[in-house]
Design a protein around this motif. Structure first.
Motif, PDB file in Angstrom:
ATOM      1  N   LYS A   9      18.493  29.266  62.377  1.00 24.45           N
ATOM      2  CA  LYS A   9      19.702  29.529  63.153  1.00 24.45           C
ATOM      3  C   LYS A   9      20.964  28.955  62.510  1.00 24.45           C
ATOM      4  O   LYS A   9      22.066  29.403  62.784  1.00 24.45           O
ATOM      5  CB  LYS A   9      19.553  28.943  64.562  1.00 24.45           C
ATOM      6  N   VAL A  10      20.812  27.945  61.663  1.00 24.21           N
ATOM      7  CA  VAL A  10      21.965  27.211  61.130  1.00 24.21           C
ATOM      8  C   VAL A  10      22.232  27.590  59.675  1.00 24.21           C
ATOM      9  O   VAL A  10      21.326  27.548  58.832  1.00 24.21           O
ATOM     10  CB  VAL A  10      21.747  25.687  61.245  1.00 24.21           C
ATOM     11  N   VAL A 235      20.917  18.548  51.928  1.00 31.80           N
ATOM     12  CA  VAL A 235      22.368  18.478  52.163  1.00 31.80           C
ATOM     13  C   VAL A 235      22.870  17.065  51.861  1.00 31.80           C
ATOM     14  O   VAL A 235      22.377  16.093  52.433  1.00 31.80           O
ATOM     15  CB  VAL A 235      22.713  18.858  53.620  1.00 31.80           C
ATOM     16  N   PRO A 236      23.859  16.904  50.965  1.00 34.18           N
ATOM     17  CA  PRO A 236      24.401  15.577  50.654  1.00 34.18           C
ATOM     18  C   PRO A 236      25.023  14.909  51.875  1.00 34.18           C
ATOM     19  O   PRO A 236      25.510  15.592  52.784  1.00 34.18           O
ATOM     20  CB  PRO A 236      25.467  15.875  49.588  1.00 34.18           C
ATOM     21  N   THR A 237      25.038  13.604  51.894  1.00 33.48           N
ATOM     22  CA  THR A 237      25.529  12.855  53.054  1.00 33.48           C
ATOM     23  C   THR A 237      26.963  13.229  53.405  1.00 33.48           C
ATOM     24  O   THR A 237      27.321  13.311  54.583  1.00 33.48           O
ATOM     25  CB  THR A 237      25.435  11.342  52.788  1.00 33.48           C
ATOM     26  N   ILE A 238      27.797  13.460  52.402  1.00 33.76           N
ATOM     27  CA  ILE A 238      29.209  13.771  52.651  1.00 33.76           C
ATOM     28  C   ILE A 238      29.383  15.066  53.431  1.00 33.76           C
ATOM     29  O   ILE A 238      30.422  15.281  54.075  1.00 33.76           O
ATOM     30  CB  ILE A 238      29.978  13.825  51.305  1.00 33.76           C
ATOM     31  N   LEU A 240      27.127  16.015  55.874  1.00 37.19           N
ATOM     32  CA  LEU A 240      26.393  15.936  57.136  1.00 37.19           C
ATOM     33  C   LEU A 240      27.291  16.069  58.376  1.00 37.19           C
ATOM     34  O   LEU A 240      26.854  16.639  59.380  1.00 37.19           O
ATOM     35  CB  LEU A 240      25.572  14.643  57.196  1.00 37.19           C
ATOM     36  N   PRO A 241      28.534  15.553  58.365  1.00 39.04           N
ATOM     37  CA  PRO A 241      29.385  15.784  59.540  1.00 39.04           C
ATOM     38  C   PRO A 241      29.611  17.270  59.825  1.00 39.04           C
ATOM     39  O   PRO A 241      29.593  17.693  60.983  1.00 39.04           O
ATOM     40  CB  PRO A 241      30.695  15.079  59.160  1.00 39.04           C
ATOM     41  N   GLU A 242      29.819  18.058  58.781  1.00 34.08           N
ATOM     42  CA  GLU A 242      29.998  19.505  58.949  1.00 34.08           C
ATOM     43  C   GLU A 242      28.703  20.140  59.441  1.00 34.08           C
ATOM     44  O   GLU A 242      28.725  21.028  60.312  1.00 34.08           O
ATOM     45  CB  GLU A 242      30.425  20.144  57.635  1.00 34.08           C
ATOM     46  N   LEU A 243      27.567  19.693  58.903  1.00 31.44           N
ATOM     47  CA  LEU A 243      26.273  20.215  59.352  1.00 31.44           C
ATOM     48  C   LEU A 243      26.046  19.896  60.826  1.00 31.44           C
ATOM     49  O   LEU A 243      25.588  20.758  61.596  1.00 31.44           O
ATOM     50  CB  LEU A 243      25.147  19.610  58.503  1.00 31.44           C
ATOM     51  N   ARG A 246      28.024  22.235  62.979  1.00 27.39           N
ATOM     52  CA  ARG A 246      27.420  23.576  63.073  1.00 27.39           C
ATOM     53  C   ARG A 246      26.238  23.575  64.035  1.00 27.39           C
ATOM     54  O   ARG A 246      26.066  24.513  64.824  1.00 27.39           O
ATOM     55  CB  ARG A 246      26.967  24.038  61.681  1.00 27.39           C
ATOM     56  N   ILE A 247      25.414  22.519  63.979  1.00 29.05           N
ATOM     57  CA  ILE A 247      24.273  22.424  64.897  1.00 29.05           C
ATOM     58  C   ILE A 247      24.755  22.342  66.335  1.00 29.05           C
ATOM     59  O   ILE A 247      24.217  23.005  67.230  1.00 29.05           O
ATOM     60  CB  ILE A 247      23.394  21.199  64.533  1.00 29.05           C
ATOM     61  N   ASP A 248      25.793  21.539  66.582  1.00 30.25           N
ATOM     62  CA  ASP A 248      26.325  21.392  67.940  1.00 30.25           C
ATOM     63  C   ASP A 248      26.893  22.701  68.469  1.00 30.25           C
ATOM     64  O   ASP A 248      26.769  23.007  69.668  1.00 30.25           O
ATOM     65  CB  ASP A 248      27.414  20.313  67.967  1.00 30.25           C
ATOM     66  N   GLU A 249      27.512  23.484  67.586  1.00 27.10           N
ATOM     67  CA  GLU A 249      28.107  24.752  68.015  1.00 27.10           C
ATOM     68  C   GLU A 249      27.045  25.805  68.318  1.00 27.10           C
ATOM     69  O   GLU A 249      27.152  26.560  69.284  1.00 27.10           O
ATOM     70  CB  GLU A 249      29.056  25.271  66.930  1.00 27.10           C
ATOM     71  N   ILE A 250      26.009  25.853  67.477  1.00 20.84           N
ATOM     72  CA  ILE A 250      24.976  26.884  67.620  1.00 20.84           C
ATOM     73  C   ILE A 250      23.962  26.514  68.699  1.00 20.84           C
ATOM     74  O   ILE A 250      23.471  27.370  69.429  1.00 20.84           O
ATOM     75  CB  ILE A 250      24.275  27.123  66.259  1.00 20.84           C
TER      76      ILE A 250
END
Length: 260
Positions: A9-10, A235-238, A240-243, A246-250
């Motif tokens: 989904k992500v 996914v690099p740590t830098i 992860l906030p964007e990831l 995306r998880i929160d939105e989906i």
């Protein structure tokens, strides 16, 4: 939700790549903290050096952790060099830590996951377990790893021993301080790096704890986006906030256990 269903989904593959600026950050994020802590210790300001040493340990852990997953944006040699140099400065074999960490992802919180043993303990038991955890990291690598891992671990441990012997023989006080504070940090790894993000998650091991809140994640250098890391370890740590965004939105309904 099953982790395989979540991954579908992500959108995440675009987050694997790093710009030059991001690559420089991920490969050098620990250095200002290290140099500042050593300078303050050299001047004799040991109490002032402690928070900088703590942030060095945290950012160096972020750096080598990205190295474990080939997420530093550099080639094999530079990734190895980063892990080797941090082995000496963190006073532990980082390749031994890597071996156990990769197994942690494969056997998460199972019988063969030696890194994750403290997750099932009480918080104070995880703290007391720290020295044994540090020993097992190396012992399990010696027993179960292939020759390549063992050779790298022995090389790192030999380099650490030479560094420690020289430091104590010549009584280099600021480096003695650094060695002792790094040992203290290593003894707390079973609590901070395992228990905090995995306790009470045994029913769904891949759904580790995570952290929301801008300042909490800034102060911890995004190291507590652990659910995101387990679901998308490349996914690099830098990123992860964007990831996490995306998880929160989906999947806003997804039950996310907080780290703190």
């Amino acid at each position: 939700m099953d982790s395989r269903e979540l991954i579908k989904k992500v959108e995440w593959k675009d987050l694997k790549s790093l710009s030059k600026k991001e690559m420089l950050i991920e490969n050098n994020i620990s250095l200002p903290w290290l140099f500042t802590s050593l300078f303050l210790a050299y001047k004799g300001y040991y109490w002032a050096a402690i928070p900088f040493s703590g942030f060095y340990f945290l950012t160096a852990l972020r750096q080598v952790h990205n190295g474990f997953h080939n997420a530093l944006g550099t080639g094999k040699f530079l990734t190895w060099l980063s892990m080797y140099l941090n082995s000496i400065s963190m006073i532990t074999s980082i390749h031994a830590v890597k071996f156990n960490h990769i197994r942690h992802h494969k056997f998460c919180l199972g019988e063969e996951d030696y890194e994750g043993k403290s997750a099932s303990m009480k918080w104070y038991e995880a703290i007391l377990y720290g020295p044994k955890h540090l020993f097992l990291v190396h012992w399990i690598t010696f027993k179960k790893a292939n020759d390549n891992y063992r050779k790298k671990m022995i090389f790192e441990l030999t380099s650490i021993s030479i560094f420690v012997c020289i430091t104590f023989y010549f009584q280099i006080n600021f480096l003695i301080y650094h060695i002792l504070i790094m040992f203290f940090g290593e003894f707390l790894m079973a609590f901070f790096a395992v228990w905090t993000v995995h306790h009470d998650t045994h029913e769904h091991p891949d759904m580790a704890r995570t952290q929301r809140g801008f300042w909490k994640n800034k102060l911890t250098f995004s190291m507590f986006y652990h659910m995101e890391h387990h679901l998308f370890p490349a996914v690099p740590t830098i990123k992860l906030p964007e990831l996490a965004k995306r998880i929160d939105e989906i999947l806003p309904e997804l039950n996310k256990k907080q780290t703190f």
